[in-house]
Enzyme design. Structure first.
Site, PDB file in Angstrom:
ATOM      1  N   ASP A 131       7.471  -6.188 -11.113  1.00  0.00           N
ATOM      2  CA  ASP A 131       8.681  -5.591 -10.523  1.00  0.00           C
ATOM      3  C   ASP A 131       9.977  -6.138 -11.147  1.00  0.00           C
ATOM      4  O   ASP A 131      10.924  -5.382 -11.374  1.00  0.00           O
ATOM      5  CB  ASP A 131       8.725  -5.838  -9.005  1.00  0.00           C
ATOM      6  CG  ASP A 131       7.853  -4.860  -8.236  1.00  0.00           C
ATOM      7  OD1 ASP A 131       7.477  -3.810  -8.810  1.00  0.00           O
ATOM      8  OD2 ASP A 131       7.547  -5.126  -7.059  1.00  0.00           O
ATOM      9  N   LYS A 161      -0.754  -7.201  -1.713  1.00  0.00           N
ATOM     10  CA  LYS A 161      -0.025  -7.896  -2.787  1.00  0.00           C
ATOM     11  C   LYS A 161       0.075  -9.405  -2.559  1.00  0.00           C
ATOM     12  O   LYS A 161       0.049 -10.176  -3.504  1.00  0.00           O
ATOM     13  CB  LYS A 161       1.380  -7.290  -2.946  1.00  0.00           C
ATOM     14  CG  LYS A 161       1.333  -5.880  -3.519  1.00  0.00           C
ATOM     15  CD  LYS A 161       2.675  -5.421  -4.039  1.00  0.00           C
ATOM     16  CE  LYS A 161       3.581  -4.926  -2.954  1.00  0.00           C
ATOM     17  NZ  LYS A 161       4.801  -4.295  -3.492  1.00  0.00           N
TER      18      LYS A 161
HETATM   19  P1  NAP Z   1       9.673  -5.931   2.996  1.00  0.00           P
HETATM   20  O1  NAP Z   1       9.063  -7.146   2.369  1.00  0.00           O
HETATM   21  O2  NAP Z   1       9.074  -5.343   4.227  1.00  0.00           O
HETATM   22  O3  NAP Z   1      11.220  -6.292   3.306  1.00  0.00           O
HETATM   23  C1  NAP Z   1      12.048  -5.361   3.941  1.00  0.00           C
HETATM   24  C2  NAP Z   1      13.500  -5.832   3.858  1.00  0.00           C
HETATM   25  O4  NAP Z   1      14.334  -4.780   4.355  1.00  0.00           O
HETATM   26  C3  NAP Z   1      13.786  -7.066   4.718  1.00  0.00           C
HETATM   27  O5  NAP Z   1      14.786  -7.825   4.091  1.00  0.00           O
HETATM   28  C4  NAP Z   1      14.314  -6.431   6.025  1.00  0.00           C
HETATM   29  O6  NAP Z   1      15.180  -7.270   6.747  1.00  0.00           O
HETATM   30  C5  NAP Z   1      15.101  -5.266   5.459  1.00  0.00           C
HETATM   31  N1  NAP Z   1      15.283  -4.153   6.391  1.00  0.00           N
HETATM   32  C6  NAP Z   1      14.318  -3.304   6.833  1.00  0.00           C
HETATM   33  N2  NAP Z   1      14.867  -2.372   7.644  1.00  0.00           N
HETATM   34  C7  NAP Z   1      16.197  -2.656   7.707  1.00  0.00           C
HETATM   35  C8  NAP Z   1      17.283  -2.050   8.389  1.00  0.00           C
HETATM   36  N3  NAP Z   1      17.140  -0.968   9.163  1.00  0.00           N
HETATM   37  N4  NAP Z   1      18.518  -2.575   8.226  1.00  0.00           N
HETATM   38  C9  NAP Z   1      18.697  -3.662   7.449  1.00  0.00           C
HETATM   39  N5  NAP Z   1      17.708  -4.287   6.768  1.00  0.00           N
HETATM   40  C10 NAP Z   1      16.454  -3.792   6.906  1.00  0.00           C
HETATM   41  O7  NAP Z   1       9.755  -4.720   1.969  1.00  0.00           O
HETATM   42  P2  NAP Z   1       9.864  -4.818   0.363  1.00  0.00           P
HETATM   43  O8  NAP Z   1       8.508  -4.790  -0.220  1.00  0.00           O
HETATM   44  O9  NAP Z   1      10.765  -5.939   0.028  1.00  0.00           O
HETATM   45  O10 NAP Z   1      10.550  -3.399   0.007  1.00  0.00           O
HETATM   46  C11 NAP Z   1      11.906  -3.126   0.306  1.00  0.00           C
HETATM   47  C12 NAP Z   1      12.302  -1.772  -0.315  1.00  0.00           C
HETATM   48  O11 NAP Z   1      12.210  -1.834  -1.726  1.00  0.00           O
HETATM   49  C13 NAP Z   1      11.421  -0.602   0.124  1.00  0.00           C
HETATM   50  O12 NAP Z   1      12.281   0.497   0.370  1.00  0.00           O
HETATM   51  C14 NAP Z   1      10.579  -0.296  -1.096  1.00  0.00           C
HETATM   52  O13 NAP Z   1      10.241   1.077  -1.213  1.00  0.00           O
HETATM   53  C15 NAP Z   1      11.530  -0.689  -2.221  1.00  0.00           C
HETATM   54  N6  NAP Z   1      10.808  -1.074  -3.459  1.00  0.00           N
HETATM   55  C16 NAP Z   1      11.042  -0.335  -4.580  1.00  0.00           C
HETATM   56  C17 NAP Z   1      10.387  -0.669  -5.751  1.00  0.00           C
HETATM   57  C18 NAP Z   1      10.612   0.143  -6.999  1.00  0.00           C
HETATM   58  O14 NAP Z   1       9.823   0.017  -7.942  1.00  0.00           O
HETATM   59  N7  NAP Z   1      11.634   0.947  -7.063  1.00  0.00           N
HETATM   60  C19 NAP Z   1       9.521  -1.775  -5.798  1.00  0.00           C
HETATM   61  C20 NAP Z   1       9.318  -2.522  -4.631  1.00  0.00           C
HETATM   62  C21 NAP Z   1       9.965  -2.154  -3.450  1.00  0.00           C
HETATM   63  P3  NAP Z   1      14.604  -8.340   7.822  1.00  0.00           P
HETATM   64  O15 NAP Z   1      14.177  -9.542   7.035  1.00  0.00           O
HETATM   65  O16 NAP Z   1      15.746  -8.609   8.709  1.00  0.00           O
HETATM   66  O17 NAP Z   1      13.455  -7.656   8.503  1.00  0.00           O
END
Ligand code: NAP
Length: 284
Positions: free
Chosen positions: A108, A71
């Site tokens: 999104d 992405k």
């Molecule tokens: P990403 O870029 O990898 O970011 C992950 C985020 O989660 C970061 O802010 C990270 O904090 C935090 N994090 C991870 N593990 C954690 C923990 N154990 N405790 C506290 N904070 C934690 O991932 P992303 O693409 O943003 O996706 C995040 C979530 O959104 C995923 O679960 C994904 O499935 C969901 N999502 C859903 C949709 C939908 O259409 N419903 C679309 C996109 C994403 P740090 O910065 O401190 O590492």
């Protein structure tokens, strides 16, 4: 499904891609619309991304979706990128225009808002909202909240520097007043003070537990809680919020609508959202 000499191609690139639910969702919509189209998964290794983009365009694909890890790397490979995708720093939908241009979008933010609209949770116009997370999804949520004309957003993240960076960027680039808090009980309490909407855009909770240092008592109406995680359907955060009487929403609607918007960009037709949602549920 019948493949003919006129079948139009769309699909999703990722690496790996075998876990994706997108083919089930899009092919159900294609069947419902009666289109001679097909949506296929393409495993594309990171070092072959430029080749894959050129190849899909060369064989006449109408466009494609992108998932992890492509992405972000797609941005410099396209002719144009929407302002929203540029702010989010990620493209999840590419359209090959008839005039030869490749255009990148991120659906999104709009998917997040459409799902909130149909859920009965009021968009936070003129309100304060809190977002946990500072990754790609949180950036999309921040863009959505700016679009919804939130008065202020508070970005709460485990790595505080990332929250600060995103808050500064949101302030400058998308015109929403934003500040940062650390992901601690005190940070969340400050973010929730006078807040209409709490969004979880971290991956915490995907294991079914809350995984977040929130005092359950802080989750009380009129606060609404939107966890964009879609598997499991009810995270620990949503369970507690619902038990306390808050309106809640999970990420299934956002996932459905981001796909529906992509299909609408490629076909110019209104997407059959309910069919897509049911296909996702059946494929999970
Ligand atoms: P990403 O870029 O990898 O970011 C992950 C985020 O989660 C970061 O802010 C990270 O904090 C935090 N994090 C991870 N593990 C954690 C923990 N154990 N405790 C506290 N904070 C934690 O991932 P992303 O693409 O943003 O996706 C995040 C979530 O959104 C995923 O679960 C994904 O499935 C969901 N999502 C859903 C949709 C939908 O259409 N419903 C679309 C996109 C994403 P740090 O910065 O401190 O590492």
């Amino acid at each position: 499904m019948r493949i003919t000499g006129k079948t139009q191609l769309v699909g999703v690139i990722g690496y790996p891609v075998s876990h994706t639910l997108s083919p089930a969702m899009h092919n159900a919509a294609i069947a419902e619309l009666g289109l001679d189209w097909v949506y296929a998964p393409f495993p594309v290794a990171p070092d072959r991304l430029p080749e894959a983009v050129r190849g899909l365009q060369a064989v006449g694909a109408r466009g494609f979706n992108a998932t992890i890890p492509h992405k972000e790397s797609l941005l410099p490979l396209l002719d144009e990128v929407s302002g929203e995708a540029a702010f989010i720093g990620a493209v999840n939908t590419v359209l090959f225009h008839e005039d030869g241009r490749s255009i990148g979008y991120n659906t999104d933010a709009e998917g997040f808002l459409r799902a909130m609209d149909e859920s009965g949770i009021a968009p936070p116009e003129g309100e304060k909202a809190a977002v946990m997370g500072a990754g790609g999804a949180a950036r999309a949520v921040a863009a959505a909240l700016a679009k919804a004309k939130a008065r202020e957003i508070v970005i709460v993240n485990r790595t505080f520097e990332k929250a600060e960076a995103l808050a500064a960027e949101a302030d400058a680039a998308i015109g929403v007043s934003a500040r940062a808090e650390p992901l601690t009980e005190a940070g969340i309490a400050s973010a929730l003070d006078g807040t209409a909407l709490l969004v979880n855009a971290t991956s915490a909770g995907m294991d079914g537990s809350a995984g977040l240092p929130i005092d359950a008592d802080a989750l009380r109406p009129p606060l609404a809680v939107y966890d964009i995680v879609y598997s499991p359907p009810q995270t620990g955060l949503l369970k507690t919020a619902a038990q306390n009487g808050c309106k809640t929403l999970n990420g299934l609607g956002m996932l459905t609508h981001q796909g529906a918007i992509a299909l609408e960009r490629w076909t110019g037709l209104k997407a059959p959202v309910e069919t897509m949602r049911q296909a996702l549920l059946a494929a999970q």
